[in-house]
Scaffold this active site. Structure first.
Site, mmCIF file in Angstrom:
data_model
loop_
_atom_site.group_PDB
_atom_site.id
_atom_site.type_symbol
_atom_site.label_atom_id
_atom_site.label_comp_id
_atom_site.label_asym_id
_atom_site.label_seq_id
_atom_site.Cartn_x
_atom_site.Cartn_y
_atom_site.Cartn_z
ATOM 1 N N LYS A 139 114.530 11.412 49.246
ATOM 2 C CA LYS A 139 115.253 12.145 50.885
ATOM 3 C C LYS A 139 115.337 10.518 52.112
ATOM 4 O O LYS A 139 114.747 9.721 50.827
ATOM 5 C CB LYS A 139 113.424 12.292 51.884
ATOM 6 N N TYR B 249 119.111 23.146 56.344
ATOM 7 C CA TYR B 249 117.320 23.974 56.958
ATOM 8 C C TYR B 249 117.592 24.930 58.269
ATOM 9 O O TYR B 249 116.645 24.750 59.019
ATOM 10 C CB TYR B 249 117.084 22.147 57.415
ATOM 11 N N PHE C 81 110.290 21.513 65.300
ATOM 12 C CA PHE C 81 110.325 20.175 64.519
ATOM 13 C C PHE C 81 111.810 20.396 64.596
ATOM 14 O O PHE C 81 112.445 19.325 63.805
ATOM 15 C CB PHE C 81 109.239 19.486 63.084
ATOM 16 N N ARG D 36 106.953 22.038 42.835
ATOM 17 C CA ARG D 36 106.535 22.492 43.891
ATOM 18 C C ARG D 36 104.837 21.549 43.506
ATOM 19 O O ARG D 36 104.195 20.413 44.342
ATOM 20 C CB ARG D 36 106.379 23.596 44.342
ATOM 21 N N THR E 127 103.567 19.921 51.437
ATOM 22 C CA THR E 127 104.624 18.805 52.504
ATOM 23 C C THR E 127 104.244 17.675 53.200
ATOM 24 O O THR E 127 104.566 17.008 53.595
ATOM 25 C CB THR E 127 103.937 20.390 54.193
ATOM 26 N N ARG F 157 104.408 13.234 47.031
ATOM 27 C CA ARG F 157 103.932 13.360 48.631
ATOM 28 C C ARG F 157 103.410 12.290 48.334
ATOM 29 O O ARG F 157 103.332 10.794 49.732
ATOM 30 C CB ARG F 157 104.004 14.412 48.606
ATOM 31 N N ASN G 92 108.109 12.985 54.206
ATOM 32 C CA ASN G 92 107.285 13.243 53.290
ATOM 33 C C ASN G 92 107.842 12.714 51.884
ATOM 34 O O ASN G 92 107.730 13.670 50.549
ATOM 35 C CB ASN G 92 107.006 14.985 52.954
ATOM 36 N N HIS H 178 112.055 16.855 48.301
ATOM 37 C CA HIS H 178 112.637 18.352 49.023
ATOM 38 C C HIS H 178 112.028 19.029 47.205
ATOM 39 O O HIS H 178 111.944 18.640 46.585
ATOM 40 C CB HIS H 178 113.433 18.170 49.625
ATOM 41 N N GLU I 45 120.686 26.246 46.923
ATOM 42 C CA GLU I 45 120.732 24.780 47.453
ATOM 43 C C GLU I 45 121.417 23.453 46.262
ATOM 44 O O GLU I 45 121.913 22.692 46.928
ATOM 45 C CB GLU I 45 119.388 24.036 47.511
#
Ligand code: IDP
Ligand code: MG
Length: 139
Positions: A11, A51, A59, A87, A93, A104, A114, A117, A128
């Site tokens: 990110k 998203y 948010f 994950r 998150t 993260r 964070n 993704h 995606e």
């Protein structure tokens, strides 16, 4: 049956802070293989589409502004049971809740910023990946 591919983004905060190389190195050390990779920047419209599932969240506007604020690295990864394994590897998150040693935990600076993704299902990994890459861009 669990799929063997997932989709990730480094990110904007992590790219800006020069963590891309370290993050990709950890991903490779963990045994994930890169099937596609590019540096790109999401437009506001693209971020909203990516998203869309969060468009009713408080948010959302901040997330869209953040995710379109600078370059990202989009990546397709391959490994056995890839979605769940990745994950676990990136952590919760909120970096404050992420297990020690996860991406993260190491590189995230807030619940929004964070660092990375990770797709949350095989179905979304496909959606995606298709959003970011054409067939010719994959190996
Ligand atoms: P995930 O990335 O761990 O799957 P999601 O709940 O799908 O988490 O949220 C998508 C992204 O939105 C997060 O990675 C994070 O950047 C941001 N986000 C999630 N929850 C919050 C929040 O409570 N405040 C600000 N940003 C958030
Ligand atoms: Mg999610």
């Amino acid at each position: 049956m669990a799929g063997d591919k997932t989709f990730t983004m480094v990110k904007p905060d992590a790219v800006l802070n020069q963590h891309t190389g370290a993050i990709i190195d950890l991903i490779l050390q963990e045994g994930f293989k890169i099937k596609a990779l590019k540096m790109t920047q999401l437009s506001v419209e693209q971020a909203k589409e990516f998203y869309a599932v969060h468009n009713d969240k408080p948010f959302f506007d901040s997330l869209i502004s953040y995710m379109s604020s600078g370059p990202i690295f989009s990546i397709i990864l391959e490994k056995e049971n890839c979605v769940e394994t990745f994950r676990d590897f990136i952590g919760a998150t909120n970096p404050a809740d992420a297990a020690e040693g996860t991406i993260r935990s190491l590189y995230g600076t807030s619940i929004e910023h964070n660092a990375v993704h990770g797709s949350d299902s095989d179905e979304n990994a496909t959606i995606e990946s298709d959003f970011h890459f054409s067939a010719e861009e994959r190996y």
